[in-house]
Design a protein around this motif. Structure first.
Motif, PDB file in Angstrom:
ATOM      1  N   ARG A  10      96.221  51.502  36.028  1.00 46.91           N
ATOM      2  CA  ARG A  10      96.176  50.056  36.132  1.00 46.91           C
ATOM      3  C   ARG A  10      95.508  49.464  34.894  1.00 46.91           C
ATOM      4  N   SER A  11      95.839  48.217  34.599  1.00 46.10           N
ATOM      5  CA  SER A  11      95.113  47.427  33.608  1.00 46.10           C
ATOM      6  C   SER A  11      94.119  46.547  34.351  1.00 46.10           C
ATOM      7  N   GLN A  12      92.857  46.655  33.991  1.00 46.44           N
ATOM      8  CA  GLN A  12      91.827  45.829  34.611  1.00 46.44           C
ATOM      9  C   GLN A  12      91.133  45.009  33.530  1.00 46.44           C
ATOM     10  N   VAL A  13      91.343  43.704  33.551  1.00 44.79           N
ATOM     11  CA  VAL A  13      90.708  42.802  32.599  1.00 44.79           C
ATOM     12  C   VAL A  13      89.359  42.389  33.168  1.00 44.79           C
ATOM     13  N   MET A  14      88.295  42.667  32.424  1.00 43.44           N
ATOM     14  CA  MET A  14      86.930  42.462  32.872  1.00 43.44           C
ATOM     15  C   MET A  14      86.242  41.403  32.017  1.00 43.44           C
ATOM     16  N   LEU A  15      85.327  40.649  32.640  1.00 45.11           N
ATOM     17  CA  LEU A  15      84.490  39.684  31.936  1.00 45.11           C
ATOM     18  C   LEU A  15      83.035  40.058  32.179  1.00 45.11           C
ATOM     19  N   ASP A 230      92.657  56.486  27.027  1.00 43.79           N
ATOM     20  CA  ASP A 230      92.403  57.285  28.230  1.00 43.79           C
ATOM     21  C   ASP A 230      91.273  58.294  28.042  1.00 43.79           C
ATOM     22  N   LEU A 231      90.110  57.736  27.691  1.00 38.31           N
ATOM     23  CA  LEU A 231      88.876  58.518  27.598  1.00 38.31           C
ATOM     24  C   LEU A 231      87.765  57.737  28.283  1.00 38.31           C
ATOM     25  N   ASP A 232      86.707  58.446  28.645  1.00 44.27           N
ATOM     26  CA  ASP A 232      85.493  57.771  29.089  1.00 44.27           C
ATOM     27  C   ASP A 232      84.751  57.255  27.859  1.00 44.27           C
ATOM     28  N   VAL A 233      84.703  55.938  27.718  1.00 45.47           N
ATOM     29  CA  VAL A 233      84.076  55.300  26.563  1.00 45.47           C
ATOM     30  C   VAL A 233      83.066  54.272  27.072  1.00 45.47           C
ATOM     31  N   THR A 234      82.366  53.643  26.137  1.00 45.93           N
ATOM     32  CA  THR A 234      81.372  52.637  26.486  1.00 45.93           C
ATOM     33  C   THR A 234      81.553  51.407  25.619  1.00 45.93           C
ATOM     34  N   VAL A 235      81.666  50.253  26.261  1.00 46.61           N
ATOM     35  CA  VAL A 235      81.568  48.983  25.545  1.00 46.61           C
ATOM     36  C   VAL A 235      80.076  48.670  25.430  1.00 46.61           C
ATOM     37  N   VAL A 252      83.541  52.535  30.713  1.00 55.11           N
ATOM     38  CA  VAL A 252      84.887  52.300  31.223  1.00 55.11           C
ATOM     39  C   VAL A 252      85.762  53.494  30.886  1.00 55.11           C
ATOM     40  N   PHE A 253      86.860  53.625  31.606  1.00 55.88           N
ATOM     41  CA  PHE A 253      87.916  54.559  31.233  1.00 55.88           C
ATOM     42  C   PHE A 253      88.917  53.757  30.410  1.00 55.88           C
ATOM     43  N   GLY A 254      88.976  54.064  29.120  1.00 53.54           N
ATOM     44  CA  GLY A 254      89.811  53.260  28.226  1.00 53.54           C
ATOM     45  C   GLY A 254      89.809  53.837  26.827  1.00 53.54           C
ATOM     46  N   GLY A 255      89.536  52.980  25.860  1.00 58.78           N
ATOM     47  CA  GLY A 255      89.577  53.371  24.461  1.00 58.78           C
ATOM     48  C   GLY A 255      90.532  52.467  23.717  1.00 58.78           C
ATOM     49  N   GLN A 256      91.669  53.023  23.311  1.00 58.83           N
ATOM     50  CA  GLN A 256      92.702  52.211  22.674  1.00 58.83           C
ATOM     51  C   GLN A 256      93.064  51.037  23.587  1.00 58.83           C
ATOM     52  N   GLY A 268      79.612  32.526  22.879  1.00 59.11           N
ATOM     53  CA  GLY A 268      78.867  33.737  22.552  1.00 59.11           C
ATOM     54  C   GLY A 268      78.106  34.345  23.706  1.00 59.11           C
ATOM     55  N   ARG A 269      78.353  33.898  24.938  1.00 55.20           N
ATOM     56  CA  ARG A 269      77.606  34.419  26.080  1.00 55.20           C
ATOM     57  C   ARG A 269      78.315  35.561  26.792  1.00 55.20           C
ATOM     58  N   ARG A 270      79.632  35.571  26.802  1.00 55.09           N
ATOM     59  CA  ARG A 270      80.392  36.555  27.563  1.00 55.09           C
ATOM     60  C   ARG A 270      81.400  37.252  26.667  1.00 55.09           C
ATOM     61  N   LEU A 271      81.883  38.396  27.118  1.00 47.39           N
ATOM     62  CA  LEU A 271      82.947  39.076  26.410  1.00 47.39           C
ATOM     63  C   LEU A 271      83.915  39.669  27.414  1.00 47.39           C
ATOM     64  N   ALA A 272      85.163  39.831  26.962  1.00 52.81           N
ATOM     65  CA  ALA A 272      86.216  40.396  27.789  1.00 52.81           C
ATOM     66  C   ALA A 272      86.567  41.777  27.261  1.00 52.81           C
ATOM     67  N   PHE A 273      86.984  42.658  28.169  1.00 51.93           N
ATOM     68  CA  PHE A 273      87.484  43.975  27.762  1.00 51.93           C
ATOM     69  C   PHE A 273      88.437  44.469  28.830  1.00 51.93           C
ATOM     70  N   VAL A 274      89.162  45.544  28.524  1.00 55.73           N
ATOM     71  CA  VAL A 274      90.166  46.065  29.440  1.00 55.73           C
ATOM     72  C   VAL A 274      89.852  47.529  29.743  1.00 55.73           C
ATOM     73  N   ALA A 275      89.894  47.863  31.032  1.00 59.47           N
ATOM     74  CA  ALA A 275      89.765  49.249  31.484  1.00 59.47           C
ATOM     75  C   ALA A 275      91.122  49.710  32.007  1.00 59.47           C
TER      76      ALA A 275
END
Length: 279
Positions: A10-15, A230-235, A252-256, A268-275
Motif C-alpha cells: 500500500r501507499s500511505q501518505v503521512m503528515l 522497500d527497506l526499513d528506513v528512517t525519516v 517507515v518501510f520505504g526508501g525510494q 515549516g512546522r510539518r512534513l509529509a512522507f510516504v510509507a
C-alpha cells in the motif's frame, strides 16, 4: 516504467509534526497507485507522482486526482514547486525537465537536447535557476548542474562521489545534497564542499524547512547501495545547528519515493512522507 505496488503493498501518505510527540497522521492509505515524493503547496495541497502522472491530494479532502498535462512524457519522483505558487517543475522519463501549471494543460520543456539525463531537486528562492543531477550514463556518478533561466547548464565541481538531491537552503547561500551517501553542502556559485554530517549510515535527500531552522533527511541502513525501495528506513528531523542529534525519528518501510523531494509545509512546522507497507 513507472513503479507499481507489489502484491499486498500500500501507499500511505503521512503528515508529521516534529515539534510535538504526536504520531504521524495517516492522510491516505491506498492500494490503487504507488504514490511518491510529496510537495506541499501553500494552499495545503500535496503534489505527488504515481503511474507516470502528477497527482493532487488536498489535505482537507484526501482523494487523489491525476492532473492532465498536454504533451508531458511520464514523470518520475523528482519534481519541485515553483516559488510563484502556480507552477511545478517535473523530471520526465525522457531525461528532460518540464514546467507546467498546477492546474494542468500545456507544458514547456526547459532542457536542451544534449544527451544528458536530468533529475530535478532544487529551485533557487528567486525562481530563476534550477539545481539537478546530471549524468550521461547510469553507470556513472551523478553531478550537480545549475540551469539559469534562459541560459545553458553549468556543472559545479563537487568531487568524485555520486551526488543526489541538490537543493538550495532557504536563504539561498548554499546548495545541500548527499554525496557518496553522506550529507554535504557547497556555496551557491561553487566552492569547497563542506560536510553537514558524518555518520555510519547511508544518508540521502537533505530537505530544509522554509523557516531554515529544521531539516529532514532519509536514513538508510549501513552498506546500502543507492536509495532503493522497500527497506526499513528512517525519516529523520534535525535542527540545522546540530545535524548529529535527531529532533524526531519516524521509522517507515520505504526508501525510494518516501521523501525524494522537499515535503515541508510552507510554515515549516510539518512534513509529509510516504510509507509502503506490505501485508
Amino acid at each position: 516504467m513507472p513503479r507499481v505496488l507489489r502484491p499486498s503493498q500500500r501507499s500511505q501518505v503521512m503528515l508529521a509534526d516534529p515539534l510535538t510527540d504526536a504520531a504521524p497522521l495517516l492522510l491516505l492509505d491506498t492500494d490503487i497507485v504507488l504514490l511518491e515524493a510529496p510537495n506541499w503547496a501553500a494552499d495545503d495541497t500535496l503534489y505527488l507522482n504515481g503511474d507516470g502522472l502528477l497527482w493532487r491530494l488536498k489535505i482537507d479532502d484526501p482523494r487523489p486526482e491525476p492532473i492532465d498535462f498536454d504533451g508531458l512524457p511520464p514523470i518520475n519522483n523528482d519534481h519541485v514547486l515553483h516559488p510563484d505558487g502556480t507552477h511545478i517543475l517535473m523530471s520526465a522519463d525522457d531525461g528532460h525537465i518540464y514546467r507546467g501549471a498546477l492546474t494542468g494543460g500545456p507544458v514547456r520543456r526547459l532542457t536542451p537536447d544534449d544527451g544528458s539525463w536530468r533529475f530535478l531537486h532544487g529551485i533557487a528562492p528567486e525562481g530563476d535557476r534550477l539545481a539537478y543531477v546530471t549524468l550521461t550514463d547510469f553507470d556513472q556518478p551523478g553531478r550537480l548542474a545549475i540551469l539559469p533561466e534562459g541560459g545553458d547548464p553549468v556543472v559545479v565541481p563537487t568531487g568524485d562521489g555520486h551526488l543526489d538531491g541538490p537543493e538550495w537552503t532557504p536563504d539561498g547561500r548554499w546548495i545541500a545534497f548527499n554525496l557518496a551517501g553522506q550529507l554535504a553542502r557547497v556555496p551557491d556559485g561553487g566552492g569547497p564542499v563542506e560536510p553537514l554530517l558524518r555518520s555510519d549510515t547511508v544518508d540521502w535527500f537533505p530537505h530544509y524547512a522554509p523557516t531554515g531552522s529544521l531539516a529532514s533527511y532519509l536514513v538508510f541502513p549501513t552498506g546500502t547501495v543507492g536509495h532503493p525501495a522497500d527497506l526499513d528506513v528512517t525519516v529523520r528531523v534535525v535542527d540545522v545547528a546540530d545535524w548529529a542529534t535527531p529532533v524526531r525519528d519516524y521509522p517507515v518501510f520505504g526508501g525510494q519515493g518516501t521523501i525524494n523531494v522537499n515535503s515541508w509545509s510552507p510554515d515549516g512546522r510539518r512534513l509529509a512522507f510516504v510509507a509502503y507497507p506490505i501485508g
